[in-house]
Motif scaffolding. Structure first.
Motif, PDB file in Angstrom:
ATOM      1  N   HIS A 128       0.830  -1.129   0.048  1.00  0.00           N
ATOM      2  CA  HIS A 128       0.065   0.054   0.140  1.00  0.00           C
ATOM      3  C   HIS A 128       0.922   1.310  -0.102  1.00  0.00           C
ATOM      4  O   HIS A 128       2.112   1.211  -0.062  1.00  0.00           O
ATOM      5  N   CYS A 176      -4.873   5.836   0.229  1.00  0.00           N
ATOM      6  CA  CYS A 176      -3.932   4.742  -0.113  1.00  0.00           C
ATOM      7  C   CYS A 176      -3.475   5.001  -1.654  1.00  0.00           C
ATOM      8  O   CYS A 176      -4.362   5.324  -2.423  1.00  0.00           O
ATOM      9  N   CYS A 210      -4.033  -1.520  -4.375  1.00  0.00           N
ATOM     10  CA  CYS A 210      -3.890  -2.719  -3.559  1.00  0.00           C
ATOM     11  C   CYS A 210      -4.716  -3.810  -3.462  1.00  0.00           C
ATOM     12  O   CYS A 210      -5.059  -4.592  -2.681  1.00  0.00           O
TER      13      CYS A 210
HETATM   14 CU    CU Z   1      -4.075   0.079  -0.162  1.00  0.00          CU
END
Ligand code: CU
Length: 279
Positions: free
Chosen positions: A187, A222, A226
């Protein structure tokens, strides 16, 4: 018809004029509005860096646009010219070659030295420096761990019993030492207004420094694809006064006390349990 020398001189003069007009606007109007604002020590540093990049770009861009405009205006085919021809090919032109090499070399070397100096001066400029940071703040720091996981960030405060919270709250005017890690995939912890963006990788303790100087909220996202719900991996953090922070962290410790025993002991990295979440 103008000689090539007077074309060159006109382009040079127009480029300088354009730079002289645009540069103050870049420094005094655009610069103070450049991202990511001035909410923290590193955000201010990044704004200065973005402004310096713009200042360096201004004469280069002015020259390119003036050259383009001049070429379109001066070298176009005119009405009645029924036999347009190219000029003679140029093979080697020492003044242009020397000017090109000198200007580009100076620009690249200046930016390399300036960028490196700024990274050191701003304690890594909000980027992760890995487990052994080269650029560290001199005063006391408050360590805060950021744990990336599909699909949220949680936060642990090792100096407050290692309590883990779902919300990021920071005291104002306090140097923060983020320890960014992940318990599953990669991340990236991006706190826009703080000017912090640090990779969150499993098995890595990625350290980033920041000193918030403005009370209020900041966005957290983020910044590394991910998985399925990456786009929903965002949150709002808060910068509060020292006494508000003391009250908040005390409340969090009381609230989470019943589940403390299920938490692994505070550690700079965590190995996911294969039989548990994210295993
Ligand atoms: Cu993430």
């Amino acid at each position: 018809m103008w000689s090539s020398r007077s074309h060159g001189a006109r382009i040079a003069i127009l480029s300088v004029l354009a730079t002289v007009v645009i540069l103050p606007l870049v420094i005094f109007v655009l610069g103070p509005n450049m991202p990511p604002g001035r909410h923290t020590s590193v955000a201010k540093g990044q704004q200065v860096d973005n402004t310096v990049l713009l200042v360096v770009m201004t004469p280069v861009t002015s020259f390119i646009l003036v050259y383009l405009g001049y070429a379109i205006a001066a070298f176009r085919v005119r009405k009645g010219d029924d036999d347009p021809r190219d000029g003679a090919p140029i093979r080697g032109h020492m003044p242009s070659q020397v000017a090109w090499l000198t200007v580009t070399t100076i620009l690249v070397l200046f930016l390399a030295v300036f960028g490196s100096a700024e990274l050191l001066a701003n304690n890594g400029s909000g980027g992760g420096q890995g487990p052994k940071p080269l650029a560290k703040p001199s005063g006391p720091v408050l360590p805060v761990q950021v744990i990336g996981q599909q699909w949220e960030f949680t936060y642990r405060y090792p100096t407050f019993g290692g309590v883990e919270t779902a919300q990021l709250v920071l005291p104002v005017n306090q140097e923060i030492e983020f320890h960014v890690t992940s318990i599953d995939v990669i991340h990236s912890f991006w706190a826009y207004e703080l000017g912090v963006k640090a990779d969150a990788n499993p098995g890595v303790d990625n350290i980033a420094y920041v000193k918030p100087s403005v009370l209020g909220t900041f966005q957290i996202r983020c910044a590394e694809l991910c998985g399925l719900w990456h786009g929903y991996m965002f949150d709002t953090g808060k910068v509060v006064t020292a006494s508000q922070f003391a009250g908040w962290i005390k409340q969090q410790r009381t609230f989470f006390a019943p589940i403390d025993k299920y938490l692994p002991a505070y550690s700079t990295t965590y190995s996911p349990d294969p039989s548990f979440r994210a295993g």
